[in-house]
Design a protein around this motif. Structure first.
Motif, PDB file in Angstrom:
ATOM      1  N   CYS A 113       0.844  -1.198   0.000  1.00 16.81           N
ATOM      2  CA  CYS A 113       0.000   0.000   0.000  1.00 16.81           C
ATOM      3  C   CYS A 113       0.872   1.238   0.000  1.00 16.81           C
ATOM      4  O   CYS A 113       1.882   1.290   0.717  1.00 16.81           O
ATOM      5  CB  CYS A 113      -0.906   0.029   1.229  1.00 16.81           C
ATOM      6  SG  CYS A 113      -2.104  -1.310   1.279  1.00 16.81           S
ATOM      7  N   GLN A 114       0.464   2.232  -0.804  1.00 22.12           N
ATOM      8  CA  GLN A 114       1.150   3.514  -0.853  1.00 22.12           C
ATOM      9  C   GLN A 114       0.116   4.627  -0.898  1.00 22.12           C
ATOM     10  O   GLN A 114      -0.966   4.454  -1.458  1.00 22.12           O
ATOM     11  CB  GLN A 114       2.015   3.620  -2.109  1.00 22.12           C
ATOM     12  CG  GLN A 114       3.201   2.700  -2.143  1.00 22.12           C
ATOM     13  CD  GLN A 114       3.999   2.916  -3.408  1.00 22.12           C
ATOM     14  OE1 GLN A 114       3.527   2.599  -4.495  1.00 22.12           O
ATOM     15  NE2 GLN A 114       5.185   3.482  -3.273  1.00 22.12           N
ATOM     16  N   THR A 115       0.488   5.787  -0.346  1.00 21.16           N
ATOM     17  CA  THR A 115      -0.385   6.947  -0.480  1.00 21.16           C
ATOM     18  C   THR A 115      -0.301   7.445  -1.919  1.00 21.16           C
ATOM     19  O   THR A 115       0.661   7.148  -2.646  1.00 21.16           O
ATOM     20  CB  THR A 115       0.035   8.096   0.457  1.00 21.16           C
ATOM     21  OG1 THR A 115       1.333   8.566   0.062  1.00 21.16           O
ATOM     22  CG2 THR A 115       0.031   7.661   1.921  1.00 21.16           C
ATOM     23  N   LEU A 116      -1.292   8.234  -2.326  1.00 17.75           N
ATOM     24  CA  LEU A 116      -1.245   8.809  -3.670  1.00 17.75           C
ATOM     25  C   LEU A 116      -0.030   9.709  -3.828  1.00 17.75           C
ATOM     26  O   LEU A 116       0.580   9.756  -4.894  1.00 17.75           O
ATOM     27  CB  LEU A 116      -2.536   9.573  -3.968  1.00 17.75           C
ATOM     28  CG  LEU A 116      -3.790   8.708  -4.086  1.00 17.75           C
ATOM     29  CD1 LEU A 116      -5.004   9.567  -4.420  1.00 17.75           C
ATOM     30  CD2 LEU A 116      -3.623   7.603  -5.122  1.00 17.75           C
ATOM     31  N   SER A 117       0.354  10.433  -2.771  1.00 17.82           N
ATOM     32  CA  SER A 117       1.552  11.279  -2.834  1.00 17.82           C
ATOM     33  C   SER A 117       2.799  10.450  -3.119  1.00 17.82           C
ATOM     34  O   SER A 117       3.661  10.849  -3.909  1.00 17.82           O
ATOM     35  CB  SER A 117       1.738  12.066  -1.533  1.00 17.82           C
ATOM     36  OG  SER A 117       0.725  13.031  -1.377  1.00 17.82           O
ATOM     37  N   GLU A 118       2.910   9.285  -2.472  1.00 13.03           N
ATOM     38  CA  GLU A 118       4.064   8.420  -2.720  1.00 13.03           C
ATOM     39  C   GLU A 118       4.062   7.920  -4.158  1.00 13.03           C
ATOM     40  O   GLU A 118       5.113   7.888  -4.815  1.00 13.03           O
ATOM     41  CB  GLU A 118       4.047   7.230  -1.752  1.00 13.03           C
ATOM     42  CG  GLU A 118       4.332   7.612  -0.317  1.00 13.03           C
ATOM     43  CD  GLU A 118       4.069   6.490   0.674  1.00 13.03           C
ATOM     44  OE1 GLU A 118       4.694   6.510   1.730  1.00 13.03           O
ATOM     45  OE2 GLU A 118       3.217   5.602   0.400  1.00 13.03           O
ATOM     46  N   ILE A 119       2.902   7.544  -4.665  1.00 15.91           N
ATOM     47  CA  ILE A 119       2.809   7.024  -6.035  1.00 15.91           C
ATOM     48  C   ILE A 119       3.119   8.114  -7.048  1.00 15.91           C
ATOM     49  O   ILE A 119       3.877   7.908  -7.996  1.00 15.91           O
ATOM     50  CB  ILE A 119       1.409   6.430  -6.292  1.00 15.91           C
ATOM     51  CG1 ILE A 119       1.207   5.178  -5.433  1.00 15.91           C
ATOM     52  CG2 ILE A 119       1.224   6.108  -7.777  1.00 15.91           C
ATOM     53  CD1 ILE A 119      -0.224   4.684  -5.385  1.00 15.91           C
ATOM     54  N   LEU A 120       2.534   9.299  -6.856  1.00 15.44           N
ATOM     55  CA  LEU A 120       2.686  10.387  -7.828  1.00 15.44           C
ATOM     56  C   LEU A 120       4.010  11.122  -7.692  1.00 15.44           C
ATOM     57  O   LEU A 120       4.409  11.864  -8.592  1.00 15.44           O
ATOM     58  CB  LEU A 120       1.513  11.355  -7.720  1.00 15.44           C
ATOM     59  CG  LEU A 120       0.182  10.768  -8.182  1.00 15.44           C
ATOM     60  CD1 LEU A 120      -0.988  11.599  -7.675  1.00 15.44           C
ATOM     61  CD2 LEU A 120       0.141  10.651  -9.705  1.00 15.44           C
ATOM     62  N   GLY A 121       4.692  10.959  -6.549  1.00 21.44           N
ATOM     63  CA  GLY A 121       5.994  11.580  -6.382  1.00 21.44           C
ATOM     64  C   GLY A 121       5.961  13.038  -5.967  1.00 21.44           C
ATOM     65  O   GLY A 121       6.962  13.735  -6.075  1.00 21.44           O
ATOM     66  N   HIS A 122       4.806  13.513  -5.508  1.00 23.45           N
ATOM     67  CA  HIS A 122       4.679  14.874  -4.988  1.00 23.45           C
ATOM     68  C   HIS A 122       3.502  14.915  -4.029  1.00 23.45           C
ATOM     69  O   HIS A 122       2.590  14.100  -4.133  1.00 23.45           O
ATOM     70  CB  HIS A 122       4.492  15.898  -6.114  1.00 23.45           C
ATOM     71  CG  HIS A 122       3.161  15.794  -6.800  1.00 23.45           C
ATOM     72  ND1 HIS A 122       2.022  16.401  -6.326  1.00 23.45           N
ATOM     73  CD2 HIS A 122       2.777  15.142  -7.923  1.00 23.45           C
ATOM     74  CE1 HIS A 122       0.994  16.130  -7.127  1.00 23.45           C
ATOM     75  NE2 HIS A 122       1.438  15.368  -8.105  1.00 23.45           N
ATOM     76  N   PRO A 123       3.479  15.853  -3.086  1.00 24.82           N
ATOM     77  CA  PRO A 123       2.341  15.947  -2.172  1.00 24.82           C
ATOM     78  C   PRO A 123       1.056  16.266  -2.938  1.00 24.82           C
ATOM     79  O   PRO A 123       0.995  17.248  -3.672  1.00 24.82           O
ATOM     80  CB  PRO A 123       2.708  17.092  -1.231  1.00 24.82           C
ATOM     81  CG  PRO A 123       4.187  17.257  -1.370  1.00 24.82           C
ATOM     82  CD  PRO A 123       4.522  16.822  -2.768  1.00 24.82           C
TER      83      PRO A 123
END
Length: 137
Positions: A113-123
Protein backbone atom coordinates in the motif's frame (compact mmCIF):
# COMPACT_ATOMS: atom_id res chain seq x y z
CA UNK A 1 -6.17 -5.79 5.07
CA UNK A 2 -6.66 -8.01 2.05
CA UNK A 3 -5.36 -6.08 -0.93
CA UNK A 4 -6.74 -7.11 -4.29
CA UNK A 5 -4.38 -9.46 -6.05
CA UNK A 6 -2.94 -7.78 -9.12
CA UNK A 7 -1.28 -9.34 -12.12
CA UNK A 8 1.08 -7.46 -14.37
CA UNK A 9 0.88 -6.99 -18.10
CA UNK A 10 -2.56 -8.51 -18.72
CA UNK A 11 -4.87 -7.32 -21.46
CA UNK A 12 -2.85 -4.23 -22.35
CA UNK A 13 -4.64 -2.13 -19.69
CA UNK A 14 -3.19 -0.20 -16.78
CA UNK A 15 -4.38 2.24 -14.14
CA UNK A 16 -3.65 5.90 -14.86
CA UNK A 17 -3.61 8.41 -12.02
CA UNK A 18 -3.57 12.17 -12.72
CA UNK A 19 -3.17 14.93 -10.14
CA UNK A 20 -1.84 18.50 -10.30
CA UNK A 21 -0.41 18.02 -13.79
CA UNK A 22 1.34 14.71 -13.03
CA UNK A 23 0.23 11.44 -14.65
CA UNK A 24 1.40 8.07 -13.37
CA UNK A 25 0.67 4.71 -15.01
CA UNK A 26 0.54 1.56 -12.87
CA UNK A 27 0.64 -1.82 -14.62
CA UNK A 28 -2.03 -3.48 -12.50
CA UNK A 29 -5.26 -5.28 -13.33
CA UNK A 30 -6.80 -4.88 -9.87
CA UNK A 31 -6.24 -2.75 -6.79
CA UNK A 32 -7.74 -1.82 -3.44
CA UNK A 33 -8.50 1.81 -2.64
CA UNK A 34 -8.35 2.60 1.10
CA UNK A 35 -9.17 5.71 3.09
CA UNK A 36 -10.06 6.75 6.62
CA UNK A 37 -13.43 8.38 7.26
CA UNK A 38 -12.87 11.97 8.41
CA UNK A 39 -15.42 11.88 11.26
CA UNK A 40 -15.67 8.24 12.34
CA UNK A 41 -11.91 7.59 11.90
CA UNK A 42 -12.43 4.07 10.58
CA UNK A 43 -11.15 2.54 7.34
CA UNK A 44 -13.15 2.06 4.18
CA UNK A 45 -11.85 -0.23 1.43
CA UNK A 46 -12.92 -0.82 -2.15
CA UNK A 47 -11.65 -3.51 -4.52
CA UNK A 48 -11.47 -2.36 -8.15
CA UNK A 49 -10.75 -4.18 -11.40
CA UNK A 50 -9.55 -2.53 -14.61
CA UNK A 51 -11.64 -3.51 -17.65
CA UNK A 52 -11.88 -2.31 -21.25
CA UNK A 53 -15.17 -0.63 -20.22
CA UNK A 54 -13.54 1.29 -17.34
CA UNK A 55 -13.03 0.83 -13.61
CA UNK A 56 -15.26 -1.84 -12.10
CA UNK A 57 -16.03 -1.67 -8.37
CA UNK A 58 -16.06 -5.31 -7.22
CA UNK A 59 -16.42 -5.14 -3.43
CA UNK A 60 -16.61 -2.55 -0.65
CA UNK A 61 -15.81 -2.92 3.06
CA UNK A 62 -16.20 -0.60 6.02
CA UNK A 63 -14.95 -1.21 9.56
CA UNK A 64 -18.04 0.10 11.35
CA UNK A 65 -20.82 2.50 10.54
CA UNK A 66 -21.71 6.07 11.35
CA UNK A 67 -22.09 9.55 9.91
CA UNK A 68 -22.47 9.24 6.14
CA UNK A 69 -21.05 5.74 5.91
CA UNK A 70 -23.92 3.40 6.61
CA UNK A 71 -23.44 0.05 4.88
CA UNK A 72 -26.28 -0.95 2.53
CA UNK A 73 -28.89 -3.55 3.59
CA UNK A 74 -27.13 -6.33 1.62
CA UNK A 75 -23.86 -5.85 3.57
CA UNK A 76 -22.73 -8.72 5.75
CA UNK A 77 -20.51 -8.48 8.84
CA UNK A 78 -17.45 -10.67 8.13
CA UNK A 79 -14.34 -10.53 10.28
CA UNK A 80 -15.30 -7.18 11.78
CA UNK A 81 -15.99 -5.57 8.37
CA UNK A 82 -19.32 -4.83 6.73
CA UNK A 83 -18.82 -6.19 3.19
CA UNK A 84 -20.92 -5.99 0.04
CA UNK A 85 -20.66 -6.15 -3.75
CA UNK A 86 -21.97 -2.87 -5.23
CA UNK A 87 -24.07 -3.31 -8.36
CA UNK A 88 -22.97 -0.60 -10.75
CA UNK A 89 -21.57 -0.50 -14.27
CA UNK A 90 -17.89 0.21 -14.92
CA UNK A 91 -16.97 3.90 -14.67
CA UNK A 92 -14.81 5.67 -17.27
CA UNK A 93 -13.08 7.59 -14.49
CA UNK A 94 -13.19 8.06 -10.73
CA UNK A 95 -12.32 11.45 -9.21
CA UNK A 96 -10.90 11.40 -5.68
CA UNK A 97 -11.12 14.54 -3.57
CA UNK A 98 -9.15 15.16 -0.40
CA UNK A 99 -10.45 17.33 2.44
CA UNK A 100 -7.17 17.07 4.31
CA UNK A 101 -9.12 16.02 7.43
CA UNK A 102 -8.51 12.27 7.34
CA UNK A 103 -5.15 11.57 5.77
CA UNK A 104 -4.56 10.43 2.25
CA UNK A 105 -6.10 7.93 -0.09
CA UNK A 106 -4.04 4.77 -0.22
CA UNK A 107 -3.78 2.41 -3.16
CA UNK A 108 -2.88 -1.22 -2.54
CA UNK A 109 -1.78 -3.92 -4.99
CA UNK A 110 0.53 -6.92 -4.78
CA UNK A 111 0.21 -6.74 -0.95
CA UNK A 112 1.78 -3.26 -0.94
CA UNK A 113 0.00 0.00 0.00
CA UNK A 114 1.15 3.51 -0.85
CA UNK A 115 -0.39 6.95 -0.48
CA UNK A 116 -1.25 8.81 -3.67
CA UNK A 117 1.55 11.28 -2.83
CA UNK A 118 4.06 8.42 -2.72
CA UNK A 119 2.81 7.02 -6.03
CA UNK A 120 2.69 10.39 -7.83
CA UNK A 121 5.99 11.58 -6.38
CA UNK A 122 4.68 14.87 -4.99
CA UNK A 123 2.34 15.95 -2.17
CA UNK A 124 -1.22 15.64 -3.46
CA UNK A 125 -2.64 17.86 -0.72
CA UNK A 126 -6.18 18.99 -1.51
CA UNK A 127 -5.75 18.47 -5.27
CA UNK A 128 -8.13 15.98 -6.85
CA UNK A 129 -6.76 12.78 -8.35
CA UNK A 130 -8.44 11.19 -11.36
CA UNK A 131 -8.24 7.42 -11.86
CA UNK A 132 -9.01 5.78 -15.20
CA UNK A 133 -8.23 2.68 -17.18
CA UNK A 134 -5.59 3.34 -19.83
CA UNK A 135 -3.46 1.39 -22.27
CA UNK A 136 -0.12 -0.03 -21.13
CA UNK A 137 2.74 2.31 -22.09
Amino acid sequence: MAAASAQRGGGGLSLCLASAGVVKTLSVMAFTLVWTHSIEKVDWQEDWRITPQGLQLEQARVKGSGAGMEPPPEARLIGGWFQWAPKRPPMPEVVLGNSGAAGEWRLCHDDNCQTLSEILGHPVGVNVTTMRACNDP
